[in-house]
Design an enzyme around this catalytic site. Structure first.
Site: not given
Length: 288
Positions: A45, A107, A133, A138, A161, A201
């Site tokens: 990202t 989305y 992830y 997001r 993550k 991370i």
């Protein structure tokens, strides 16, 4: 010890007048190698991958691989079309890339069954280890604990993550042990590492990377008082790094240090003048 441990840097993508600044990117990577980081994420990202073409993305990956040497590099590969992600993931099969960081489809908010199918399909066709992830802020969808535990049974799904923001889930993952847990929420990293997360991370670790490494090593060596002292010094830095949308603050700070130009691609924008002033006065800013 698994390579998916320690302090990893999710690299920014430097720009210079609209073009990728590969020279600056190489210097950044070499700087963090000297600081002792454990690995790099290219096209996460923080690297603004959505603003890069596939050709630009490939060029970034090869620049990072070249500069990183023996330090492992994983690559962000994301999308909301399973077949397209599968095809993109296999591009890296015969490269030195150490793994892929793959988020939930954004989305469209698939069901947990859809998420299991998505990640399983990718893991079945690619040759590289996969780091899941989990970042619902997001993607709009949470990877539930039961889903993560089920996915951990696949031989190529090895780590996560963790940006889920649910402490019970984080603890459940750590206690299960089927996935290496890399904390992706910077303010939560100290607690997660103390509880047994394998690493972090951290976008904030672009600044004072050596101190983040020192904190991780102190926790690993059970020098908790030393680790706590370092962490307390780092907390204000972490807070300012997320005062505005990432990677704006990181790029502004790196620019003030002379590492890169303060440049992003639309729709990302430069940070406010107020935040630049705060960064300019930061106590650790003169550090290399």
């Amino acid at each position: 010890m698994s390579i998916f441990s320690g302090v990893w840097i999710p690299l920014v993508t430097p720009f210079n007048n609209g073009e990728i600044d590969h020279a600056a990117l190489k210097e950044l990577v070499r700087h963090y190698v000297e600081a002792g980081v454990s690995g790099f994420v290219a096209l996460g990202t923080t690297g603004e991958p959505a603003s890069l073409t596939d050709q630009e993305q490939d060029a970034v990956v090869w620049t990072v691989l070249d500069a990183a040497g023996d330090i492992p590099v994983i690559v962000g590969v994301s999308g909301n079309n399973t077949q397209a992600v599968c095809e993109r993931a296999t591009v890296f099969d015969d490269t030195p890339v150490a793994g892929l960081l793959i988020s939930a489809p954004y989305y469209i908010r698939p069901s947990q069954a859809g998420l299991i199918g998505h990640f399983t399909a990718i893991a079945n066709v690619c040759k590289k280890p996969i780091v899941l992830y989990d970042i619902p802020a997001r993607t709009g969808v949470q990877l539930e604990l039961e889903t993560l535990l089920l996915l951990s049974q696949h031989e190529r799904i090895v780590a996560v993550k963790d940006c889920g923001g649910i402490p019970d889930k984080t603890l459940g993952l750590i206690r299960d042990g089927g996935l290496k847990v890399l904390c992706g929420e910077d303010l939560e990293m100290f607690g997660a590492l103390c509880c047994g997360a394998s690493g972090t991370i951290s976008a904030s670790a672009h600044l004072c990377a050596d101190q983040f490494v020192a904190m991780f090593n102190a926790i690993r060596e059970e020098r908790l008082a030393d680790a706590r002292e370092i962490w307390h010094e780092l907390v204000p830095l972490v807070q300012v790094m997320f005062a505005e949308p990432n990677p704006g603050p990181v790029k502004a700070a790196l620019s003030l240090r002379g590492h890169i130009r303060n440049e992003l691609r639309a729709p990302m924008t430069l940070v406010s003048d107020d935040l630049v002033c705060r960064l300019s006065g930061w106590w650790s800013l003169p550090r290399a």
